[in-house]
Scaffold this active site. Structure first.
Site, PDB file in Angstrom:
ATOM      1  N   HIS A   1      -3.694   3.134  -4.546  1.00 21.38           N
ATOM      2  CA  HIS A   1      -2.874   2.762  -3.371  1.00 21.38           C
ATOM      3  C   HIS A   1      -1.476   2.291  -3.785  1.00 21.38           C
ATOM      4  O   HIS A   1      -0.964   1.317  -3.247  1.00 21.38           O
ATOM      5  CB  HIS A   1      -3.593   1.681  -2.539  1.00 21.38           C
ATOM      6  CG  HIS A   1      -4.758   2.227  -1.782  1.00 21.38           C
ATOM      7  ND1 HIS A   1      -4.653   2.757  -0.511  1.00 21.38           N
ATOM      8  CD2 HIS A   1      -6.061   2.368  -2.123  1.00 21.38           C
ATOM      9  CE1 HIS A   1      -5.837   3.179  -0.102  1.00 21.38           C
ATOM     10  NE2 HIS A   1      -6.719   2.957  -1.063  1.00 21.38           N
TER      11      HIS A   1
ATOM     12  N   GLU B   1     -10.622   2.691  -4.183  1.00 18.25           N
ATOM     13  CA  GLU B   1     -10.272   4.102  -4.008  1.00 18.25           C
ATOM     14  C   GLU B   1      -9.304   4.674  -5.047  1.00 18.25           C
ATOM     15  O   GLU B   1      -8.533   5.570  -4.738  1.00 18.25           O
ATOM     16  CB  GLU B   1      -9.704   4.319  -2.595  1.00 18.25           C
ATOM     17  CG  GLU B   1     -10.733   4.009  -1.519  1.00 18.25           C
ATOM     18  CD  GLU B   1     -10.235   4.256  -0.108  1.00 18.25           C
ATOM     19  OE1 GLU B   1     -10.982   4.883   0.657  1.00 18.25           O
ATOM     20  OE2 GLU B   1      -9.119   3.816   0.234  1.00 18.25           O
TER      21      GLU B   1
ATOM     22  N   ASP C   1       0.869  -1.178   0.000  1.00 18.13           N
ATOM     23  CA  ASP C   1       0.000   0.000   0.000  1.00 18.13           C
ATOM     24  C   ASP C   1       0.902   1.224   0.000  1.00 18.13           C
ATOM     25  O   ASP C   1       2.137   1.092   0.106  1.00 18.13           O
ATOM     26  CB  ASP C   1      -0.932  -0.005   1.225  1.00 18.13           C
ATOM     27  CG  ASP C   1      -2.250   0.709   0.970  1.00 18.13           C
ATOM     28  OD1 ASP C   1      -2.229   1.786   0.371  1.00 18.13           O
ATOM     29  OD2 ASP C   1      -3.308   0.187   1.384  1.00 18.13           O
TER      30      ASP C   1
HETATM   31  C1  ACM Z   1     -10.779   0.104   2.034  1.00 15.09           C
HETATM   32  O1  ACM Z   1     -11.116   0.316   3.204  1.00 15.09           O
HETATM   33  N1  ACM Z   1     -10.210   1.086   1.308  1.00 15.09           N
HETATM   34  C2  ACM Z   1     -10.984  -1.166   1.378  1.00 15.09           C
END
Ligand code: ACM
Ligand code: ZN
Length: 507
Positions: free
Chosen positions: A242, A300, A163
């Site tokens: 991410h 996201e 991440d």
């Molecule tokens: C998440 O909480 N972005 C999967």
């Protein structure tokens, strides 16, 4: 003499009745019946064990009840008597779960009532996710949590390995991932990330650097530990968002825009080089992990860069994609095809529904349950991990330090029902199960991570394993308290934490 014996028998009987009244098992078994007599937990350790692995015998004991194949594999009957214990199961997995039941009974009670237990799981996926990118705990910590998961009959460990704040797994074909972006100057995540912009990384070996990563040997050790406990470890390799750390190591994977574009996290799905990167990384990940599933993230991604990147625009034109959501879907579908070629299936966060779901993808429903319900309607498998119930970075008490602002106490976690009324009986098989997620933006220390996990993971375990009609909050609260005490003796930090624990790092 006869009177004394009768009195002794009466006292022993009372003790057993008391022990029976306090059957503390989590998760609650399907059927429990007490038999005469009781046995001390010390005696249980040396008890003679007779194991019979026979589907035919188990089916006879089930007396016509129809179980799915995966339930049969985990099912067991155990008979605990003063002279020994008999276990019947269709598979080693059932024997393993019978032994976890015995282990828990012996740990929770000084005197255990002789009994018969017939038991099997309600849902096939009973998971915990750990974010190792934002703060890194390492192998011993992971194994300690796998041990508790096994005791709770949980069977999936979702390993969030990469991440923005750090890449945490060795990839030989892209060595800069761990050499350059597994280390940073600041230990605490919020000291590193400011206003949603990540801070700097430093090279491996830099004195005082915070971080770490799993070598291939570490992963092999974890997998062997997990396999012995019938836990599948599912790695997550995030895409396309991410990826701040990936872009720090390999800037050429960002969009063809100044500085890689305004959004700092995204990979460029316009470039073939991005797919070459992802495929090479996944090949090494497939070699390391034996799981049926690979988690490809998908959450996201802001997608703003893609609207102006010439490579992304060219890809959209060439593929006839009408929106950046469709561009994301193109990427996920393509990665799914690659995973299939290597005998794997993909799981993604619920944003993978945007722009059209890849044909065989399993959806991890996190915003709530609606995305999961939509995926079920479209004929996809779903794992429920809704923020308001199962996000374990949310606090358990408004005064709790370093936690996300929402209140998710134990009772709330326990109250979640994954098979909501809007899911038809015919579709219920698409609900694979449930998972608690521990994101670690706020969680730097091992004791803090455990305090966020426990006792809430006990509740998720019971929802995943026990029959819905067996769930009972007041009784569970009592059992969770008993198990918490034992877990503390074993060295786990369980909320509410011991008041003597140092509170350094508290807000
Ligand atoms: C998440 O909480 N972005 C999967
Ligand atoms: Zn691009």
């Amino acid at each position: 003499m006869k009177g004394i014996l009768l009195a002794l028998a009466f006292v022993c009987g009372l003790m057993c009745v008391k022990a029976q009244a306090q059957l503390n098992l989590i998760p609650a078994p399907v059927e429990y019946s007490a038999r005469s007599g009781c046995i001390s937990s010390k005696e249980m350790a040396g008890l003679h064990e007779k194991v019979r692995i026979s589907q035919k015998t188990l089916l006879r004991l089930l007396k016509g009840r129809k179980l799915e194949d995966w339930q049969l594999k985990s099912a067991y009957q155990l008979e605990l008597g003063k002279k020994g214990v008999k276990i019947v199961a269709a598979d080693e997995e059932g024997v393993f779960y019978a032994r976890q039941t015995l282990r828990m009974m012996a740990s929770l009670n000084s005197s255990v009532t002789c009994c018969t237990i017939l038991d099997w799981p309600r849902l096939r996926y009973r998971g915990v996710m750990l974010d190792e990118s934002r703060h890194f705990q390492g192998k011993d910590f992971v194994m300690k949590q796998l041990e508790m998961m096994a005791l709770l009959k949980m069977n999936r460990f979702h390993f969030h390995l990469v991440d923005n704040p750090g890449w945490r797994v060795q990839i030989d074909s892209y060595p800069k991932l761990t050499r350059l972006t597994a280390w940073r100057p600041q230990a605490y995540f919020w000291d590193w990330e400011k206003n949603e912009i990540g801070g700097p990384f430093v090279e491996e070996g830099t004195p005082g650097a915070y971080g770490g990563y799993y070598t291939k040997q570490d992963i092999a050790d974890i997998l062997s530990f997990a396999n012995e406990r019938h836990i599948e470890v599912i790695p997550e390799i995030e895409m396309p968002g991410h990826n701040y750390e990936t872009r720090a190591a390999y800037p050429e994977l960002a969009c063809s825009l100044p500085g890689g574009g305004k959004d700092p996290w995204e990979l460029c799905p316009g470039k073939e080089r991005t797919f070459e990167f992802l495929e090479k990384v996944l090949l090494e990940v497939f070699d390391m992990f034996h799981s049926q599933y690979i988690h490809i993230g998908g959450d996201e991604a802001r997608k703003n860069n893609w609207k102006v990147c010439p490579d992304c625009q060219a890809r959209m034109k060439a593929e006839g994609l009408k929106s950046v959501e469709e561009l994301q879907s193109y990427m996920i579908r393509r990665m799914e095809r690659f995973a299939h070629e290597h005998g794997k299936r993909i799981i993604g966060w619920d944003e993978i529904l945007q722009g059209g779901l890849a044909p065989d993808a399993t959806v991890m429903s996190w915003h709530g349950i609606e995305a999961g319900l939509q995926a079920v309607k479209e004929g996809h498998d779903v794992i429920f991990t809704p923020t308001h119930y199962y996000y374990l970075d949310y606090h358990q008490d408004p005064a709790q330090f370093r936690a996300v602002g929402r209140h998710v106490p134990l009772e709330k976690v326990y109250s979640f029902e994954p098979l909501s009324e809007s899911i038809s009986e015919a579709d219920a098989h698409h609900v694979l199960g449930v998972q608690g997620n521990l994101w670690t933006e706020h969680v730097q220390d091992a004791w803090h991570a455990e305090m966020m996990l426990y006792p809430r993971v006990f509740a998720i375990a019971e929802t995943g394993w026990s029959q819905a009609e067996k769930k009972n909050w007041p009784d569970f609260e009592r059992r969770a308290s008993a198990l918490s005490q034992v877990a503390r003796k074993w060295g786990y930090t369980v909320y509410p934490p011991d008041s003597t624990r140092p509170r350094e790092g508290c807000d």
